[in-house]
Scaffold this motif. Sequence first.
Motif, PDB file in Angstrom:
ATOM      1  N   VAL A  80       0.853  -1.188   0.000  1.00 13.11           N
ATOM      2  CA  VAL A  80       0.000   0.000   0.000  1.00 13.11           C
ATOM      3  C   VAL A  80       0.889   1.238   0.000  1.00 13.11           C
ATOM      4  N   ALA A  81       0.432   2.277  -0.703  1.00 13.23           N
ATOM      5  CA  ALA A  81       1.182   3.529  -0.783  1.00 13.23           C
ATOM      6  C   ALA A  81       0.650   4.528   0.230  1.00 13.23           C
ATOM      7  N   PRO A  82       1.494   5.452   0.697  1.00 11.43           N
ATOM      8  CA  PRO A  82       1.004   6.495   1.597  1.00 11.43           C
ATOM      9  C   PRO A  82       0.066   7.449   0.861  1.00 11.43           C
ATOM     10  N   PRO A  83      -0.966   7.962   1.537  1.00  7.58           N
ATOM     11  CA  PRO A  83      -1.847   8.953   0.902  1.00  7.58           C
ATOM     12  C   PRO A  83      -1.078  10.228   0.548  1.00  7.58           C
ATOM     13  N   PRO A  95      11.204  -0.151  10.811  1.00 15.62           N
ATOM     14  CA  PRO A  95      12.177   0.913  11.071  1.00 15.62           C
ATOM     15  C   PRO A  95      12.522   1.645   9.785  1.00 15.62           C
ATOM     16  N   VAL A  96      12.515   2.967   9.826  1.00 15.23           N
ATOM     17  CA  VAL A  96      12.832   3.771   8.637  1.00 15.23           C
ATOM     18  C   VAL A  96      13.626   5.002   9.056  1.00 15.23           C
ATOM     19  N   GLY A  97      14.447   5.480   8.140  1.00 15.09           N
ATOM     20  CA  GLY A  97      15.189   6.718   8.360  1.00 15.09           C
ATOM     21  C   GLY A  97      16.606   6.501   8.838  1.00 15.09           C
ATOM     22  N   GLY A  98      17.299   7.603   9.042  1.00 13.87           N
ATOM     23  CA  GLY A  98      18.695   7.588   9.464  1.00 13.87           C
ATOM     24  C   GLY A  98      19.645   8.059   8.380  1.00 13.87           C
ATOM     25  N   CYS A  99      19.266   7.840   7.127  1.00 18.75           N
ATOM     26  CA  CYS A  99      20.058   8.350   5.994  1.00 18.75           C
ATOM     27  C   CYS A  99      19.063   8.979   5.016  1.00 18.75           C
ATOM     28  N   VAL A 100      18.442  10.044   5.466  1.00 19.00           N
ATOM     29  CA  VAL A 100      17.192  10.517   4.881  1.00 19.00           C
ATOM     30  C   VAL A 100      17.419  11.189   3.529  1.00 19.00           C
ATOM     31  N   LEU A 101      16.548  10.816   2.605  1.00 15.86           N
ATOM     32  CA  LEU A 101      16.517  11.361   1.249  1.00 15.86           C
ATOM     33  C   LEU A 101      16.412  12.878   1.295  1.00 15.86           C
ATOM     34  N   GLY A 102      17.297  13.544   0.535  1.00 15.00           N
ATOM     35  CA  GLY A 102      17.274  14.999   0.492  1.00 15.00           C
ATOM     36  C   GLY A 102      18.086  15.658   1.591  1.00 15.00           C
ATOM     37  N   ARG A 103      18.516  14.881   2.589  1.00 12.85           N
ATOM     38  CA  ARG A 103      19.369  15.416   3.660  1.00 12.85           C
ATOM     39  C   ARG A 103      20.751  14.781   3.592  1.00 12.85           C
ATOM     40  N   SER A 104      20.818  13.477   3.841  1.00 15.81           N
ATOM     41  CA  SER A 104      22.099  12.769   3.758  1.00 15.81           C
ATOM     42  C   SER A 104      22.430  12.368   2.331  1.00 15.81           C
ATOM     43  N   ASN A 148       9.230   8.107   8.821  1.00 10.90           N
ATOM     44  CA  ASN A 148       7.834   7.697   8.781  1.00 10.90           C
ATOM     45  C   ASN A 148       7.442   7.551   7.327  1.00 10.90           C
ATOM     46  N   VAL A 149       6.699   6.493   7.008  1.00  9.80           N
ATOM     47  CA  VAL A 149       6.315   6.277   5.615  1.00  9.80           C
ATOM     48  C   VAL A 149       5.243   7.269   5.191  1.00  9.80           C
ATOM     49  N   GLY A 150       4.337   7.618   6.119  1.00  9.45           N
ATOM     50  CA  GLY A 150       3.249   8.527   5.787  1.00  9.45           C
ATOM     51  C   GLY A 150       1.897   7.854   5.773  1.00  9.45           C
ATOM     52  N   GLY A 151       1.711   6.879   6.669  1.00 11.26           N
ATOM     53  CA  GLY A 151       0.420   6.203   6.750  1.00 11.26           C
ATOM     54  C   GLY A 151       0.350   4.941   5.926  1.00 11.26           C
ATOM     55  N   ALA A 152       1.447   4.181   5.903  1.00  9.94           N
ATOM     56  CA  ALA A 152       1.482   2.964   5.093  1.00  9.94           C
ATOM     57  C   ALA A 152       2.594   2.050   5.583  1.00  9.94           C
ATOM     58  N   ASN A 153       2.507   0.788   5.186  1.00  9.38           N
ATOM     59  CA  ASN A 153       3.631  -0.135   5.329  1.00  9.38           C
ATOM     60  C   ASN A 153       4.723   0.297   4.352  1.00  9.38           C
ATOM     61  N   PRO A 154       5.996   0.027   4.651  1.00  8.75           N
ATOM     62  CA  PRO A 154       7.063   0.648   3.853  1.00  8.75           C
ATOM     63  C   PRO A 154       7.463  -0.068   2.573  1.00  8.75           C
ATOM     64  N   SER A 155       7.087  -1.324   2.356  1.00 11.95           N
ATOM     65  CA  SER A 155       7.699  -2.105   1.266  1.00 11.95           C
ATOM     66  C   SER A 155       7.514  -1.457  -0.096  1.00 11.95           C
ATOM     67  N   LEU A 156       6.295  -1.058  -0.441  1.00 10.78           N
ATOM     68  CA  LEU A 156       6.043  -0.469  -1.758  1.00 10.78           C
ATOM     69  C   LEU A 156       6.799   0.847  -1.922  1.00 10.78           C
ATOM     70  N   THR A 157       6.814   1.670  -0.874  1.00 13.53           N
ATOM     71  CA  THR A 157       7.495   2.959  -0.957  1.00 13.53           C
ATOM     72  C   THR A 157       9.004   2.783  -1.119  1.00 13.53           C
ATOM     73  N   ILE A 158       9.590   1.849  -0.350  1.00 15.40           N
ATOM     74  CA  ILE A 158      11.030   1.589  -0.496  1.00 15.40           C
ATOM     75  C   ILE A 158      11.363   1.169  -1.912  1.00 15.40           C
ATOM     76  N   ALA A 159      10.589   0.211  -2.442  1.00 14.39           N
ATOM     77  CA  ALA A 159      10.883  -0.293  -3.781  1.00 14.39           C
ATOM     78  C   ALA A 159      10.670   0.780  -4.838  1.00 14.39           C
ATOM     79  N   ALA A 160       9.619   1.589  -4.689  1.00 16.72           N
ATOM     80  CA  ALA A 160       9.353   2.629  -5.689  1.00 16.72           C
ATOM     81  C   ALA A 160      10.446   3.697  -5.681  1.00 16.72           C
ATOM     82  N   ILE A 161      10.889   4.109  -4.494  1.00 17.89           N
ATOM     83  CA  ILE A 161      11.973   5.100  -4.420  1.00 17.89           C
ATOM     84  C   ILE A 161      13.269   4.503  -4.956  1.00 17.89           C
TER      85      ILE A 161
END
Length: 527
Positions: A148-151, A468-477, A501-514
Amino acid sequence: MVDPHRRKLLGLAAKGLLAGLTGAALGGPGSRAYAAAASRTHFRALVIGSGFGGSVAALRLGQAGVDTLVVERGREWPTLPDRPEFGSSTRITNTMFWFRHTTRWPGMLPLPVPPAPGVMEVSEERNLDIACGAAVGGGSIVYTGVTVAPPRPYFERLYPAGLRYDEFAGRWCPLVRTMLRPSPMPRDVYDSAPFTHSRLWDRQLARARMATHAIDSTFDWRVVRQELAGAVPPSATIGESDFGCGNGAKRDLTRTYLPAALATGNVQLRALHEVRSIGRTRGGAYSVVVRRLDEDGTVLGTTEYTCDMLFVAAGTLNTNRLLVAAREEGRLPDLPDTVGTGFGDNGDQVNLRSQPLEPIGPVQGAPCASTAFFPTEFELPLRVENWLLSGYASLPATATFAMTVDTDHRGTFRYDPSSRRVVLADWTREKSAAAARSTLAFSARVIAANPGSLPITLNNPYTFTGHPVGGCVLGRSTDLEGRVRGCRGLYVVDGSLLPGNVGGANPSLTIAAIAERALSGIIAAGG
C-alpha cells in the motif's frame, strides 16, 4: 580446483530456487568459468542486502549490463511444500531468530533457542525493539505481504519537494506492482474458516461506523487455496507469516526481483556473507569486509571485496550501523553528519481485542484482508490493518496492526567507542506515546460499539517496530536518487532513505518505488 567453502557459498545454497540461475550463468562446479567467478573479489558494483531496495538495485544494474555482486548475510530458504522449513510461535526452531539465545517477539514467551542465522533479527535497542529480516529476500520473507502507498497529503508533508507524488504514484509504484503482482484477498479465501477473524474484524469496525476496504497483498492465493484444500501442508492458513511460509504461500522477492536479476547474467548473489565493515582502499575503491557463515552459523572466514559503486541496502538498522561506524572509525570520514539522524518507528502499534461471545475457531490465517485509514479522527492520522498476532492465534481475540503519521518523533544512531557498536541512542517511550494513544482511542471506539468485546491489557512489555525507517534521509544525507553527499560512488537504496515515517502505510512499496526511481536516474547519469 575450487575451494570447497567457495563452492558452497557461491551464489546461494545449491538446493535453492535461485542457485540454478547462478549456475546457469556461470557454468557448473569444476568449470573454468565457475572457478573464476568463485575467486573474484572486485566488481563494478556491489549491493549489500537483498531486500526491497537491494533487489531493485540488483535487477536494474544487471539489466544495464553492470557487473554486480549482491552479498546477503542470511540464507536462501527453499520452498518445500512437503514439510515446514520455518518455525512459528507454536513450533520454536533455530530458523527463526538471527543469533539469539532467547525468543523475543510480541505474544511469544521467552524461550531458549540455539543461536543460528535465522530469518528475523530482533535488536533490543534502548526503549525500542527493532525487527528486521535476515534472509535472501530480506524483509519480504517475514513481512505480511501488505502492499500500500502512503496517501498524497502525508507523502507531500514528509518527503522532499523534488520527489513529486504524481511521479511516485503514477510511474514508480505501478512499476513495482508489475513485479510484485499484489492483489486483494479473493472472496472464497475471505469466506473460509481460517479468516473468520478477518470477517469479524470488518464487522466490528462497521458497527463502529468505520469503513474498511480490501488491501493488496503479495500472498500467493493459489497456494493458500491449496492449503485450504489440504493439497499442501498448512502455513499461511494457520497463522505462519512472521518467520516465513516455507510452502511458497508468500510471493516474496526470491520469486520476483531476484530471479530476474540473476537471469541477466550480470549479477551474482552470495548468501551467508555478513558485512562487518565498509570503507575505502588506498586506490579509492570501496572496501566491503564480509564474514562468511555456514548454515549453522559457524564462521568460515572473512573476505574483502572491492567495488567502484557501492549500494548500501542492508535495511534501516544495519545500514545505519555500517555507515555510522565507517564515519566514526575513520574509514569513510567524509560521510555527512546527518547520517544516523532522522530515524523513526513508523508509528507502529499492536492492539488486541477479545470477543469471547463471537468465536473465531481454533486457528487464524496470516494474510491481511482489510484496512481503514483515519486522517483526523484521532490524535495522529492512523492506518489500521486486520492482522494476526501468532501467539494469540488460538484465543478468542482479534489483532490490529496500526501505523500513525508522526512527523515529530525521531531518533539518532550513535557510535559507542567503548563497545565499538552503533546504537539507537535517544529513543524514549514518550516518542511512541502519541501513536499508542491514537491506537488505544481507536480500539476503545470499536469496543464501545461491540458489546462483549474487551481490551487485552496483557500486551508487549516493550515498544516494538517492524517498520524501522530513516537515518540516511533522502534529500538530507543523500540527493533525491540516493547518492550519499560527499562520497562519489556511494548510494543508499533502502528504508533508511525514508524520513522516519512512511506517511500512513507499510514501507515495502514505498522503499521499492523510491529505489526504482533512484536506479533509473543513477543508470541514466552513469553513476
